[in-house]
Design an enzyme around this catalytic site. Structure first.
Site, short mmCIF file in Angstrom:
data_model
loop_
_atom_site.label_atom_id
_atom_site.label_comp_id
_atom_site.label_asym_id
_atom_site.label_seq_id
_atom_site.Cartn_x
_atom_site.Cartn_y
_atom_site.Cartn_z
CG HIS A 89 -0.78 0.13 2.32
ND1 HIS A 89 -0.14 0.98 2.96
CD2 HIS A 89 -0.18 -0.61 3.51
CE1 HIS A 89 1.05 0.71 4.02
NE2 HIS A 89 0.85 -0.07 4.71
NE ARG A 144 -1.21 -0.05 6.86
CZ ARG A 144 -2.30 -0.79 7.81
NH1 ARG A 144 -3.65 -0.48 8.37
NH2 ARG A 144 -1.13 -1.79 8.70
CD GLU A 147 2.38 -4.87 8.44
OE1 GLU A 147 2.44 -6.02 7.86
OE2 GLU A 147 3.58 -3.93 8.19
CG HIS A 153 -0.72 -4.55 4.46
ND1 HIS A 153 -0.77 -3.25 5.31
CD2 HIS A 153 -1.99 -5.28 4.67
CE1 HIS A 153 -2.46 -3.41 5.38
NE2 HIS A 153 -2.85 -4.48 4.90
#
Length: 223
Positions: free
Chosen positions: A26, A77, A104, A174
């Site tokens: 991202h 995100r 993440e 991520h």
């Protein structure tokens, strides 16, 4: 380290030669900009992060890459990044799967803390161990090994099958969930994967062979 994948029968057709998997971390998030441990917290992109995502889309457009499926995490995100890339490609209606398996790494008690303040509290070496070791989790959080354990089954069951059918698949996720995917794709060791750095908003284009190994890898650095 070796990874075993389910046996499959593959027909080599013109379509199967398109086996393309693109990974994108991202764009810069609001907490990246503030130097905070983010993990499963849910900030959006900064203006710079929005531009990084759009630039990733433009780089992919230069290669005339169009996608039949998108995958992303349950976090804003990454979802926003995927949306912006598809907008740049003129593909706003691509079927997309959002799943926490691609989240993440969970940073536990470090989540929301400034990284410099964490070093002052626990010491440089302890924080480095939590951030960069393969199997040492922060208090209440996940190690990279834990992240690999949830990402790899999702990759094998959900992401890999369409790629092997000859589809082009885009994954926006991520740093650590993508490290897990790179570990599988590139047959990396626990030691080597911890040193892998993935820039925000930079697409990595993999072409796969019929046995799911990597035929080629291209990093689309902005020029």
């Amino acid at each position: 380290m070796c990874w075993a994948f389910p046996a499959r029968e593959i027909c080599e057709t013109d379509m199967s030669m398109n086996r393309t998997l693109v990974l994108v971390r991202h764009g810069q998030s609001e907490w990246n900009a503030k130097n905070l441990f983010t993990g499963w917290k849910n900030p959006d992109l900064t203006p710079l992060g929005v531009e990084e995502a759009r630039r990733a889309g433009r780089e992919l457009r230069k290669l005339d890459l169009l996608f039949s499926a998108g995958f992303t995490s349950a976090l804003l995100r990454a979802q926003h990044t995927l949306q912006l890339i598809f907008e740049e490609l003129g593909q706003s209606n691509v079927p997309t799967v959002k799943d926490r398996a691609l989240n993440e790494r969970h940073y536990g008690d470090l989540s929301g803390l400034n990284k410099d303040e964490a070093r002052e509290k626990w010491g440089e070496e302890q924080v480095r161990l939590w951030r960069r070791s393969y199997d040492v989790p922060p208090p209440g959080g996940e190690s990279l090994k834990d992240t690999v354990a949830r990402v790899v089954p999702f990759y094998v069951q959900r992401i890999l099958p369409p790629v092997m059918r000859g589809e082009r698949v885009l994954v926006a996720a991520h740093g650590n969930s993508l490290r897990a995917l790179c570990m599988v794709l590139e047959q990396m060791t626990p030691e080597s994967v911890t040193t892998l750095e993935l820039a925000t908003g930079v697409p990595i284009v993999y072409k796969l062979n019929a046995d799911s190994t990597v035929a080629s890898k291209t990093v689309l650095e902005h020029r």
